[in-house]
Design a protein around this motif. Sequence first.
Motif, PDB file in Angstrom:
ATOM      1  N   GLY A  58       0.826  -1.192   0.000  1.00 30.61           N
ATOM      2  CA  GLY A  58       0.000   0.000   0.000  1.00 30.61           C
ATOM      3  C   GLY A  58       0.860   1.243   0.000  1.00 30.61           C
ATOM      4  N   THR A  59       0.466   2.243  -0.763  1.00 29.35           N
ATOM      5  CA  THR A  59       1.141   3.535  -0.739  1.00 29.35           C
ATOM      6  C   THR A  59       0.115   4.566  -0.288  1.00 29.35           C
ATOM      7  OG1 THR A  59       0.629   3.967  -3.050  1.00 29.35           O
ATOM      8  CG2 THR A  59       2.758   2.956  -2.573  1.00 29.35           C
ATOM      9  N   VAL A  60       0.483   5.345   0.722  1.00 27.85           N
ATOM     10  CA  VAL A  60      -0.423   6.338   1.277  1.00 27.85           C
ATOM     11  C   VAL A  60       0.309   7.668   1.352  1.00 27.85           C
ATOM     12  CG1 VAL A  60      -1.857   6.944   3.245  1.00 27.85           C
ATOM     13  CG2 VAL A  60      -1.579   4.543   2.630  1.00 27.85           C
ATOM     14  N   THR A  61      -0.320   8.709   0.843  1.00 27.63           N
ATOM     15  CA  THR A  61       0.197  10.072   0.937  1.00 27.63           C
ATOM     16  C   THR A  61      -0.848  10.886   1.689  1.00 27.63           C
ATOM     17  OG1 THR A  61       1.302   9.793  -1.187  1.00 27.63           O
ATOM     18  CG2 THR A  61       1.113  12.034  -0.366  1.00 27.63           C
ATOM     19  N   PRO A  62      -0.780  10.871   3.030  1.00 25.50           N
ATOM     20  CA  PRO A  62      -1.821  11.550   3.806  1.00 25.50           C
ATOM     21  C   PRO A  62      -1.710  13.076   3.712  1.00 25.50           C
ATOM     22  CG  PRO A  62      -0.167  10.608   5.253  1.00 25.50           C
ATOM     23  CD  PRO A  62       0.199  10.204   3.866  1.00 25.50           C
ATOM     24  N   ASP A  63      -2.877  13.722   3.803  1.00 26.56           N
ATOM     25  CA  ASP A  63      -2.941  15.180   3.838  1.00 26.56           C
ATOM     26  C   ASP A  63      -2.986  15.694   5.272  1.00 26.56           C
ATOM     27  OD1 ASP A  63      -3.010  15.311   1.079  1.00 26.56           O
ATOM     28  OD2 ASP A  63      -5.192  15.253   1.006  1.00 26.56           O
ATOM     29  N   SER A  64      -3.569  14.894   6.151  1.00 25.44           N
ATOM     30  CA  SER A  64      -3.685  15.281   7.554  1.00 25.44           C
ATOM     31  C   SER A  64      -3.639  14.024   8.413  1.00 25.44           C
ATOM     32  CB  SER A  64      -4.992  16.044   7.795  1.00 25.44           C
ATOM     33  OG  SER A  64      -6.091  15.179   7.615  1.00 25.44           O
ATOM     34  N   PHE A  65      -3.700  14.229   9.722  1.00 20.67           N
ATOM     35  CA  PHE A  65      -3.623  13.094  10.635  1.00 20.67           C
ATOM     36  C   PHE A  65      -4.840  12.181  10.500  1.00 20.67           C
ATOM     37  CE2 PHE A  65      -4.163  11.059  14.811  1.00 20.67           C
ATOM     38  CZ  PHE A  65      -2.947  10.401  14.877  1.00 20.67           C
ATOM     39  N   ARG A  66      -5.940  12.701   9.984  1.00 26.99           N
ATOM     40  CA  ARG A  66      -7.143  11.885   9.801  1.00 26.99           C
ATOM     41  C   ARG A  66      -6.904  10.706   8.862  1.00 26.99           C
ATOM     42  NH1 ARG A  66     -10.545  15.860   7.418  1.00 26.99           N
ATOM     43  NH2 ARG A  66      -9.129  17.484   8.031  1.00 26.99           N
ATOM     44  N   ASP A  67      -5.928  10.814   7.976  1.00 30.61           N
ATOM     45  CA  ASP A  67      -5.632   9.738   7.030  1.00 30.61           C
ATOM     46  C   ASP A  67      -4.832   8.602   7.654  1.00 30.61           C
ATOM     47  OD1 ASP A  67      -6.932  11.193   5.058  1.00 30.61           O
ATOM     48  OD2 ASP A  67      -5.096  12.210   4.440  1.00 30.61           O
ATOM     49  N   ALA A  68      -4.468   8.735   8.920  1.00 32.67           N
ATOM     50  CA  ALA A  68      -3.711   7.676   9.592  1.00 32.67           C
ATOM     51  C   ALA A  68      -4.527   6.394   9.700  1.00 32.67           C
ATOM     52  CB  ALA A  68      -3.268   8.139  10.979  1.00 32.67           C
ATOM     53  N   ARG A  69      -5.829   6.521   9.711  1.00 34.66           N
ATOM     54  CA  ARG A  69      -6.689   5.336   9.800  1.00 34.66           C
ATOM     55  C   ARG A  69      -6.461   4.397   8.615  1.00 34.66           C
ATOM     56  NH1 ARG A  69     -12.757   4.780  11.610  1.00 34.66           N
ATOM     57  NH2 ARG A  69     -13.096   2.657  10.886  1.00 34.66           N
ATOM     58  N   VAL A  70      -6.296   4.952   7.414  1.00 37.71           N
ATOM     59  CA  VAL A  70      -6.052   4.143   6.212  1.00 37.71           C
ATOM     60  C   VAL A  70      -4.756   3.356   6.378  1.00 37.71           C
ATOM     61  CG1 VAL A  70      -5.628   4.236   3.721  1.00 37.71           C
ATOM     62  CG2 VAL A  70      -7.297   5.762   4.758  1.00 37.71           C
ATOM     63  N   ILE A  71      -3.740   4.016   6.916  1.00 34.49           N
ATOM     64  CA  ILE A  71      -2.451   3.352   7.144  1.00 34.49           C
ATOM     65  C   ILE A  71      -2.638   2.190   8.117  1.00 34.49           C
ATOM     66  CG2 ILE A  71      -0.128   3.665   8.093  1.00 34.49           C
ATOM     67  CD1 ILE A  71      -0.401   6.648   7.171  1.00 34.49           C
ATOM     68  N   GLY A  72      -3.346   2.449   9.202  1.00 31.06           N
ATOM     69  CA  GLY A  72      -3.573   1.418  10.212  1.00 31.06           C
ATOM     70  C   GLY A  72      -4.360   0.234   9.685  1.00 31.06           C
ATOM     71  N   GLU A  73      -5.384   0.493   8.877  1.00 33.15           N
ATOM     72  CA  GLU A  73      -6.202  -0.598   8.339  1.00 33.15           C
ATOM     73  C   GLU A  73      -5.412  -1.468   7.364  1.00 33.15           C
ATOM     74  OE1 GLU A  73      -9.560   1.496   6.803  1.00 33.15           O
ATOM     75  OE2 GLU A  73     -10.569   1.555   8.762  1.00 33.15           O
ATOM     76  N   LEU A  74      -4.635  -0.826   6.499  1.00 30.75           N
ATOM     77  CA  LEU A  74      -3.812  -1.606   5.571  1.00 30.75           C
ATOM     78  C   LEU A  74      -2.796  -2.464   6.323  1.00 30.75           C
ATOM     79  CD1 LEU A  74      -3.109   0.965   2.716  1.00 30.75           C
ATOM     80  CD2 LEU A  74      -4.248  -1.230   2.460  1.00 30.75           C
ATOM     81  N   PHE A  75      -2.111  -1.844   7.279  1.00 32.13           N
ATOM     82  CA  PHE A  75      -1.066  -2.555   8.013  1.00 32.13           C
ATOM     83  C   PHE A  75      -1.663  -3.683   8.855  1.00 32.13           C
ATOM     84  CE2 PHE A  75       2.137  -3.173  11.313  1.00 32.13           C
ATOM     85  CZ  PHE A  75       3.260  -3.320  10.525  1.00 32.13           C
ATOM     86  N   ARG A  76      -2.814  -3.445   9.447  1.00 35.28           N
ATOM     87  CA  ARG A  76      -3.478  -4.469  10.261  1.00 35.28           C
ATOM     88  C   ARG A  76      -3.858  -5.679   9.415  1.00 35.28           C
ATOM     89  NH1 ARG A  76      -8.593  -2.292  13.045  1.00 35.28           N
ATOM     90  NH2 ARG A  76      -9.209  -2.302  10.854  1.00 35.28           N
ATOM     91  N   ASP A  77      -4.152  -5.456   8.113  1.00 34.24           N
ATOM     92  CA  ASP A  77      -4.479  -6.551   7.202  1.00 34.24           C
ATOM     93  C   ASP A  77      -3.242  -7.281   6.692  1.00 34.24           C
ATOM     94  OD1 ASP A  77      -7.148  -5.992   7.496  1.00 34.24           O
ATOM     95  OD2 ASP A  77      -7.299  -4.825   5.646  1.00 34.24           O
ATOM     96  N   GLY A  78      -2.048  -6.878   7.149  1.00 36.22           N
ATOM     97  CA  GLY A  78      -0.813  -7.552   6.748  1.00 36.22           C
ATOM     98  C   GLY A  78      -0.204  -7.015   5.473  1.00 36.22           C
ATOM     99  N   VAL A  79      -0.587  -5.824   5.064  1.00 39.46           N
ATOM    100  CA  VAL A  79      -0.075  -5.217   3.840  1.00 39.46           C
ATOM    101  C   VAL A  79       1.062  -4.255   4.197  1.00 39.46           C
ATOM    102  CG1 VAL A  79      -0.659  -3.753   1.865  1.00 39.46           C
ATOM    103  CG2 VAL A  79      -2.334  -5.371   2.749  1.00 39.46           C
ATOM    104  N   PRO A  80       2.250  -4.410   3.604  1.00 38.02           N
ATOM    105  CA  PRO A  80       3.301  -3.413   3.809  1.00 38.02           C
ATOM    106  C   PRO A  80       2.832  -2.060   3.276  1.00 38.02           C
ATOM    107  CG  PRO A  80       4.196  -5.383   2.779  1.00 38.02           C
ATOM    108  CD  PRO A  80       2.713  -5.525   2.766  1.00 38.02           C
ATOM    109  N   VAL A  81       3.198  -0.991   3.966  1.00 43.36           N
ATOM    110  CA  VAL A  81       2.710   0.341   3.604  1.00 43.36           C
ATOM    111  C   VAL A  81       3.890   1.289   3.419  1.00 43.36           C
ATOM    112  CG1 VAL A  81       1.306   2.304   4.333  1.00 43.36           C
ATOM    113  CG2 VAL A  81       0.578  -0.013   4.902  1.00 43.36           C
ATOM    114  N   ILE A  82       3.875   2.037   2.334  1.00 45.93           N
ATOM    115  CA  ILE A  82       4.826   3.119   2.121  1.00 45.93           C
ATOM    116  C   ILE A  82       4.092   4.411   2.441  1.00 45.93           C
ATOM    117  CG2 ILE A  82       6.239   4.359   0.451  1.00 45.93           C
ATOM    118  CD1 ILE A  82       6.494   1.715  -1.087  1.00 45.93           C
ATOM    119  N   MET A  83       4.579   5.135   3.446  1.00 44.47           N
ATOM    120  CA  MET A  83       3.985   6.409   3.855  1.00 44.47           C
ATOM    121  C   MET A  83       4.814   7.543   3.272  1.00 44.47           C
ATOM    122  SD  MET A  83       3.012   6.125   7.874  1.00 44.47           S
ATOM    123  CE  MET A  83       4.658   6.611   8.317  1.00 44.47           C
ATOM    124  N   ASN A  84       4.194   8.376   2.468  1.00 43.32           N
ATOM    125  CA  ASN A  84       4.855   9.545   1.905  1.00 43.32           C
ATOM    126  C   ASN A  84       4.283  10.768   2.619  1.00 43.32           C
ATOM    127  OD1 ASN A  84       5.913  11.619   0.427  1.00 43.32           O
ATOM    128  ND2 ASN A  84       5.260  10.834  -1.559  1.00 43.32           N
TER     129      ASN A  84
END
Length: 145
Positions: A58-84
């Motif tokens: 997963g690649t996530v480019t959050p605009d604000s802290f509210r987008d942290a949920r997307v990062i958490g859901e992907l990671f919880r499902d076992g998907v590596p995440v690239i945070m930009n």
Amino acid sequence: MGSVRKASAWLGLVDDNDDERYYDDDYSEGPESGDAWVTDPRVKVATDTAEEKGQRIGTVTPDSFRDARVIGELFRDGVPVIMNLTAMEPSDAKRVVDFAAGLTFGLRGTIERVANRVFLLTPSNTEIVSGEPAAHREGGFYNQS
């Protein structure tokens, strides 16, 4: 259609029937169920295959802290995440990094800085392979003993 005919049609002097030949009666609005638009029939949609094999990143480019949920859901499902985090304010970016550090600690994963304000979060079942040239690794390719 010629320019004179277009002008005549615009003025309403002749019927503008030539445009009807470009429309297909079988055209439907939107994609059909389950179908994806692909330019080449030999191309297989990557998301379906990757999801079946469990090989997604997963690649996530959050605009604000509210987008942290997307990062958490992907990671919880076992998907590596690239945070930009380059598009975020520094204070919000720090909060997201703190969140990600807690997330990886709680789920026994790892967090690694890839570039300035870009991080890689990997679950516990993922191994990070270094891309260093063989000459720089211990006992490189030519130093076989």
